[in-house]
Design a protein around this motif. Structure first.
Motif, PDB file in Angstrom:
ATOM      1  N   PRO A 465      46.351  53.135  54.107  1.00  0.00           N
ATOM      2  CA  PRO A 465      47.505  52.936  52.781  1.00  0.00           C
ATOM      3  C   PRO A 465      46.646  52.566  51.572  1.00  0.00           C
ATOM      4  O   PRO A 465      45.371  51.788  52.120  1.00  0.00           O
ATOM      5  N   GLY A 466      46.712  52.406  50.572  1.00  0.00           N
ATOM      6  CA  GLY A 466      46.034  51.885  49.883  1.00  0.00           C
ATOM      7  C   GLY A 466      45.915  53.769  48.167  1.00  0.00           C
ATOM      8  O   GLY A 466      46.872  54.649  49.072  1.00  0.00           O
ATOM      9  N   THR A 467      45.362  53.395  47.405  1.00  0.00           N
ATOM     10  CA  THR A 467      44.709  54.535  46.431  1.00  0.00           C
ATOM     11  C   THR A 467      42.827  55.520  46.622  1.00  0.00           C
ATOM     12  O   THR A 467      42.325  54.622  47.318  1.00  0.00           O
ATOM     13  N   HIS A 468      43.385  56.810  47.225  1.00  0.00           N
ATOM     14  CA  HIS A 468      41.730  56.990  47.470  1.00  0.00           C
ATOM     15  C   HIS A 468      41.485  58.549  47.075  1.00  0.00           C
ATOM     16  O   HIS A 468      43.123  59.259  46.328  1.00  0.00           O
ATOM     17  N   LYS A 469      40.664  58.677  46.763  1.00  0.00           N
ATOM     18  CA  LYS A 469      39.811  59.956  46.404  1.00  0.00           C
ATOM     19  C   LYS A 469      38.737  61.006  46.717  1.00  0.00           C
ATOM     20  O   LYS A 469      38.272  60.340  47.638  1.00  0.00           O
ATOM     21  N   LEU A 470      39.782  62.286  47.171  1.00  0.00           N
ATOM     22  CA  LEU A 470      39.607  63.063  47.756  1.00  0.00           C
ATOM     23  C   LEU A 470      38.630  63.609  47.000  1.00  0.00           C
ATOM     24  O   LEU A 470      38.922  64.347  45.786  1.00  0.00           O
ATOM     25  N   THR A 471      37.505  64.173  47.595  1.00  0.00           N
ATOM     26  CA  THR A 471      36.400  65.222  46.522  1.00  0.00           C
ATOM     27  C   THR A 471      36.215  66.923  47.752  1.00  0.00           C
ATOM     28  O   THR A 471      35.584  66.216  48.888  1.00  0.00           O
ATOM     29  N   VAL A 472      35.703  67.396  46.861  1.00  0.00           N
ATOM     30  CA  VAL A 472      35.785  69.251  47.576  1.00  0.00           C
ATOM     31  C   VAL A 472      34.005  69.367  47.047  1.00  0.00           C
ATOM     32  O   VAL A 472      34.097  68.952  45.990  1.00  0.00           O
ATOM     33  N   ASP A 484      27.553  69.431  41.373  1.00  0.00           N
ATOM     34  CA  ASP A 484      28.015  68.466  40.924  1.00  0.00           C
ATOM     35  C   ASP A 484      28.394  68.243  39.737  1.00  0.00           C
ATOM     36  O   ASP A 484      28.818  67.066  38.634  1.00  0.00           O
ATOM     37  N   ARG A 485      27.044  69.129  39.391  1.00  0.00           N
ATOM     38  CA  ARG A 485      26.550  68.611  37.308  1.00  0.00           C
ATOM     39  C   ARG A 485      28.304  69.027  37.050  1.00  0.00           C
ATOM     40  O   ARG A 485      28.218  70.037  37.327  1.00  0.00           O
ATOM     41  N   GLN A 486      29.000  68.565  35.697  1.00  0.00           N
ATOM     42  CA  GLN A 486      29.947  69.337  35.467  1.00  0.00           C
ATOM     43  C   GLN A 486      29.865  69.235  33.734  1.00  0.00           C
ATOM     44  O   GLN A 486      28.721  69.518  32.925  1.00  0.00           O
ATOM     45  N   ALA A 487      30.021  71.249  33.948  1.00  0.00           N
ATOM     46  CA  ALA A 487      30.032  71.556  32.718  1.00  0.00           C
ATOM     47  C   ALA A 487      30.973  72.072  32.274  1.00  0.00           C
ATOM     48  O   ALA A 487      32.473  72.039  33.043  1.00  0.00           O
ATOM     49  N   PRO A 488      31.500  72.463  31.216  1.00  0.00           N
ATOM     50  CA  PRO A 488      33.444  73.028  30.567  1.00  0.00           C
ATOM     51  C   PRO A 488      32.730  74.585  30.934  1.00  0.00           C
ATOM     52  O   PRO A 488      31.920  75.369  30.552  1.00  0.00           O
ATOM     53  N   PRO A 489      33.687  75.897  30.676  1.00  0.00           N
ATOM     54  CA  PRO A 489      33.924  76.667  30.604  1.00  0.00           C
ATOM     55  C   PRO A 489      32.850  76.939  30.190  1.00  0.00           C
ATOM     56  O   PRO A 489      32.015  78.474  30.462  1.00  0.00           O
ATOM     57  N   ARG A 490      33.155  77.075  28.934  1.00  0.00           N
ATOM     58  CA  ARG A 490      31.664  78.106  27.539  1.00  0.00           C
ATOM     59  C   ARG A 490      30.377  77.666  27.570  1.00  0.00           C
ATOM     60  O   ARG A 490      30.454  76.240  27.742  1.00  0.00           O
ATOM     61  N   PRO A 491      29.438  78.041  28.348  1.00  0.00           N
ATOM     62  CA  PRO A 491      29.599  79.423  27.380  1.00  0.00           C
ATOM     63  C   PRO A 491      29.417  80.349  29.254  1.00  0.00           C
ATOM     64  O   PRO A 491      29.747  81.491  28.416  1.00  0.00           O
ATOM     65  N   ASN A 492      29.222  79.852  30.113  1.00  0.00           N
ATOM     66  CA  ASN A 492      29.589  80.833  31.629  1.00  0.00           C
ATOM     67  C   ASN A 492      30.243  80.201  33.055  1.00  0.00           C
ATOM     68  O   ASN A 492      29.763  80.319  33.586  1.00  0.00           O
ATOM     69  N   GLY A 493      30.679  79.531  32.018  1.00  0.00           N
ATOM     70  CA  GLY A 493      31.942  78.605  33.496  1.00  0.00           C
ATOM     71  C   GLY A 493      31.688  77.812  33.716  1.00  0.00           C
ATOM     72  O   GLY A 493      30.407  76.990  33.374  1.00  0.00           O
ATOM     73  N   SER A 494      32.394  76.745  34.507  1.00  0.00           N
ATOM     74  CA  SER A 494      32.539  75.619  34.566  1.00  0.00           C
ATOM     75  C   SER A 494      31.846  74.918  35.959  1.00  0.00           C
ATOM     76  O   SER A 494      32.125  75.920  36.977  1.00  0.00           O
ATOM     77  N   SER A 495      31.280  73.829  36.396  1.00  0.00           N
ATOM     78  CA  SER A 495      31.037  73.424  36.857  1.00  0.00           C
ATOM     79  C   SER A 495      31.119  71.738  37.702  1.00  0.00           C
ATOM     80  O   SER A 495      31.599  71.103  36.974  1.00  0.00           O
ATOM     81  N   GLY A 496      31.056  71.535  38.570  1.00  0.00           N
ATOM     82  CA  GLY A 496      31.729  70.115  39.015  1.00  0.00           C
ATOM     83  C   GLY A 496      32.280  70.409  39.548  1.00  0.00           C
ATOM     84  O   GLY A 496      33.113  70.983  40.569  1.00  0.00           O
ATOM     85  N   LEU A 497      33.118  68.736  40.518  1.00  0.00           N
ATOM     86  CA  LEU A 497      33.020  69.328  41.646  1.00  0.00           C
ATOM     87  C   LEU A 497      34.970  68.867  41.826  1.00  0.00           C
ATOM     88  O   LEU A 497      35.031  67.743  40.590  1.00  0.00           O
ATOM     89  N   HIS A 498      35.619  68.780  42.182  1.00  0.00           N
ATOM     90  CA  HIS A 498      37.328  68.822  42.227  1.00  0.00           C
ATOM     91  C   HIS A 498      37.011  67.512  42.699  1.00  0.00           C
ATOM     92  O   HIS A 498      37.359  67.837  44.206  1.00  0.00           O
ATOM     93  N   ASN A 499      38.714  66.671  42.454  1.00  0.00           N
ATOM     94  CA  ASN A 499      38.381  65.378  43.041  1.00  0.00           C
ATOM     95  C   ASN A 499      39.644  65.456  42.837  1.00  0.00           C
ATOM     96  O   ASN A 499      40.840  65.756  42.393  1.00  0.00           O
ATOM     97  N   THR A 500      40.660  64.776  44.473  1.00  0.00           N
ATOM     98  CA  THR A 500      42.593  64.162  43.608  1.00  0.00           C
ATOM     99  C   THR A 500      42.312  63.413  43.916  1.00  0.00           C
ATOM    100  O   THR A 500      42.223  62.761  44.940  1.00  0.00           O
ATOM    101  N   VAL A 501      43.223  62.195  43.323  1.00  0.00           N
ATOM    102  CA  VAL A 501      43.169  61.413  44.275  1.00  0.00           C
ATOM    103  C   VAL A 501      45.197  61.132  44.385  1.00  0.00           C
ATOM    104  O   VAL A 501      46.265  61.329  44.136  1.00  0.00           O
ATOM    105  N   VAL A 502      45.155  60.731  45.529  1.00  0.00           N
ATOM    106  CA  VAL A 502      46.387  60.099  46.512  1.00  0.00           C
ATOM    107  C   VAL A 502      46.495  58.742  46.815  1.00  0.00           C
ATOM    108  O   VAL A 502      46.158  57.769  46.828  1.00  0.00           O
ATOM    109  N   MET A 503      48.166  58.405  46.756  1.00  0.00           N
ATOM    110  CA  MET A 503      48.488  57.527  47.003  1.00  0.00           C
ATOM    111  C   MET A 503      49.417  57.580  48.222  1.00  0.00           C
ATOM    112  O   MET A 503      49.556  57.744  49.039  1.00  0.00           O
ATOM    113  N   VAL A 504      48.734  56.525  49.210  1.00  0.00           N
ATOM    114  CA  VAL A 504      48.871  56.258  51.066  1.00  0.00           C
ATOM    115  C   VAL A 504      49.734  55.086  50.985  1.00  0.00           C
ATOM    116  O   VAL A 504      49.423  54.305  51.045  1.00  0.00           O
ATOM    117  N   GLU A 505      51.070  55.246  51.429  1.00  0.00           N
ATOM    118  CA  GLU A 505      51.424  54.212  51.780  1.00  0.00           C
ATOM    119  C   GLU A 505      52.124  54.273  53.136  1.00  0.00           C
ATOM    120  O   GLU A 505      52.311  55.311  54.299  1.00  0.00           O
TER     121      GLU A 505
END
Ligand SMILES: Nc1nc2c(c(=O)[nH]1)N[C@H]1C(S)=C(S)[C@@H](COP(=O)(O)O)O[C@H]1N2
Ligand SMILES: [Mo]
Length: 505
Positions: A465-472, A484-505
């Motif tokens: 239970p609680g709020t959790h962050k999943l990262t892939v 894991d270095r974040q970059a925007p799409p421009r000029p040659n594609g985005s980088s960084g890790l995708h994560n999702t926050v979920v609520m567990v009850e």
């Protein structure tokens, strides 16, 4: 009162012109003037504006651009009608004609899916004529009665005006309806093409991982992302299609569609990715393509020394630059003619497009291709590189969480996360998931046939239970861990890790 009616009449005049023009555009394949202007707006839009449109509007940017242009037209037309109602009929008709001319000029000069000049000019010319005629019919209404000697305001023949406007509106509605009924969906062009039997068939598709919400291994054509810069999708008749192969070659080739189908055809699963895709974004899809190896064609043409690039051009004149090495190093770069067992959908390049594993679409995946020039990077620049994107753009290793969705509520206990990871032409060796700041734990990988497709993954975890962050994060077959270095799409594609926050009850 009749000023207001004048404005309404102006809008109706514009509407009927646009509706009739749309019908003609649909039947002729030429550009609807609104689209001709829209394509030029796309080409002129500064990079940041475009990036914003892709990011926040996604594929809704196209209809919104059309709506925006029409809205601007409606306002000007209303003003013209109002002016006309105040007695300046010539001005009103002049404004309608001016707008029509603008459409005509853009139809000639902006990129267009229509091959020949007549088709290009037809819709805009008809729109112009209808706009002028309709505006004239509308504004003459208030002034049929002469000013009387007693200097009364001009008589306004309301009945006649309403009849005129209703007739015009009806014409517009009928045209719009006719477009739906007789309009060229172009389906007969695709229906005539039989999907060729590949010389080298791909193996049977392995069962896709079946977690509700995960991207299926093969993206259905109807769900496949679409990125391009046209408002009106080209509908090329394969009988008119020809690919010109020229430039730094020993022998120029002209290949008809039938000749292309007569060549060696391979069937391959290949994942396409757009450079505009944000971390975790939707602009990636996997399909089973059938096509002619580009290397075969290059071998036949004979590449001359010094060439390092291919400049390919689509029917509308958009250019894409691809490193020659990616077309000759043995990877499955193809002129694709079929996608998931069907002729290419119009949106995805019918009748022929390029597909090159490992490179972002904007440097490799030319849809509606008609010209293929072997050349040198130093001798040309392509559409997107002119707009600030990198000349060379291999796809960056990425992973996406499909389930759970962001901010989903999950029941406590054993839970599952799932998604896809891709590193085209290198392949995915490993996917790992981290819960909050815990250790990286391996996900289970679905089997794949080769390095050119994405790979589905699943991960079981114990949801407390609680709020959790999943990262892939993914690791490619060479052992390189996704940055894991974040970059925007421009000029040659985005980088960084995708994560999702979920609520567990
Ligand atoms: N003719 C043409 N081909 C094009 C483009 C385009 O704008 N025009 N966009 C490219 C980009 S940026 C990508 S990501 C892919 C997308 O292919 P899809 O729309 O079939 O998914 O097509 C490429 N081919
Ligand atoms: Mo793209």
């Amino acid at each position: 009162m009749h000023r207001f009616l004048g404005a309404v009449g102006g809008v109706v005049a514009a509407g009927v012109a646009l509706a009739v023009g749309y019908l003609v555009a649909d039947l002729s394949g030429g550009p609807w003037p609104v689209d001709a202007v829209g394509v030029q707006v796309i080409d002129w839009a500064p990079g940041p504006v475009k990036d914003w449109a892709v990011r926040s509007l996604g594929t809704a940017d196209r209809p919104l651009l059309r709506v925006g242009i029409c809205a601007a037209l409606v306002i000007v037309a209303a003003v013209a009608g109002l002016i006309g109602a105040r007695g300046r009929r010539r001005t009103a008709v002049g404004i309608a004609g001016g707008l029509g001319l603008v459409g005509l000029v853009f139809a000639v000069f902006s990129r267009s899916s229509a091959g020949n000049l007549v088709d290009r000019l037809l819709p805009a010319t008809v729109t112009l004529v209808v706009a002028v005629a309709a505006m004239w019919l509308v504004v003459r209404g208030p002034h049929t009665a002469r000013r009387t000697a007693t200097a009364q305001p001009a008589g306004f023949d309301r009945r006649r005006f309403l009849l005129t406007v209703s007739a015009l509106a009806a014409t517009g509605v009928v045209s719009a309806g006719a477009t739906r009924v007789v309009g060229g969906s172009g389906n007969e062009l695709r229906a005539r093409v039989r999907v060729p039997r590949p010389t080298e068939a791909a193996g049977p598709l392995r069962a896709s991982v079946d977690v509700p919400g995960i991207s299926p291994f093969t993206t259905p054509n109807s769900k496949f992302y679409r990125v391009d810069t046209l408002l009106q999708v080209p509908r090329i008749d394969p009988r008119d299609w020809e690919l010109r192969v020229h430039g730094l070659v020993d022998k120029e080739l002209r290949i008809s569609f039938d000749q292309l189908l007569g060549r060696r055809l391979v069937e391959r699963d290949i994942t396409l990715t757009c450079v505009s895709n944000e971390v975790g974004g939707p602009y990636v899809g996997n399909a089973r393509w059938i096509g002619v190896p580009i290397a075969d064609v290059l071998r036949e043409a004979g590449v001359r020394d010094g060439a390092d690039a291919v400049k390919s051009t689509s029917v509308d004149g958009l250019t894409i630059g691809t490193p020659l090495s990616a077309l000759t190093d043995g990877r499955d770069a193809i002129f694709a003619v079929a996608m998931n067992g069907e002729p290419l959908p119009f949106e995805h390049g019918f009748p022929v497009r390029m597909v090159v594993p490992g490179l972002y679409g904007y440097v490799s995946a030319t849809k509606w291709i008609v010209d293929f020039e072997v050349t040198r990077f130093q001798d040309f620049s392509a559409y997107w590189t002119d707009r600030g994107w990198s000349v060379e753009a291999p796809i960056k290793t990425s992973a996406r969480i499909d389930v759970p969705k962001a901010f989903a509520t999950v029941k406590a206990g054993p839970a599952i996360a799932a998604g896809v990871a891709w590193a085209q032409h290198r392949g995915i060796r490993k996917v790992e998931v981290r819960v909050d700041n815990g250790p990286w734990q391996p996900a289970r990988l679905a089997p794949v046939d080769g390095p050119d497709t994405w790979r589905q993954w699943t991960f079981r975890w114990d949801a407390t239970p609680g709020t959790h962050k999943l990262t892939v994060r993914a690791t490619d077959a060479a052992g390189e861990i996704q940055t894991d270095r974040q970059a925007p799409p421009r000029p040659n594609g985005s980088s960084g890790l995708h994560n999702t926050v979920v609520m567990v009850e």
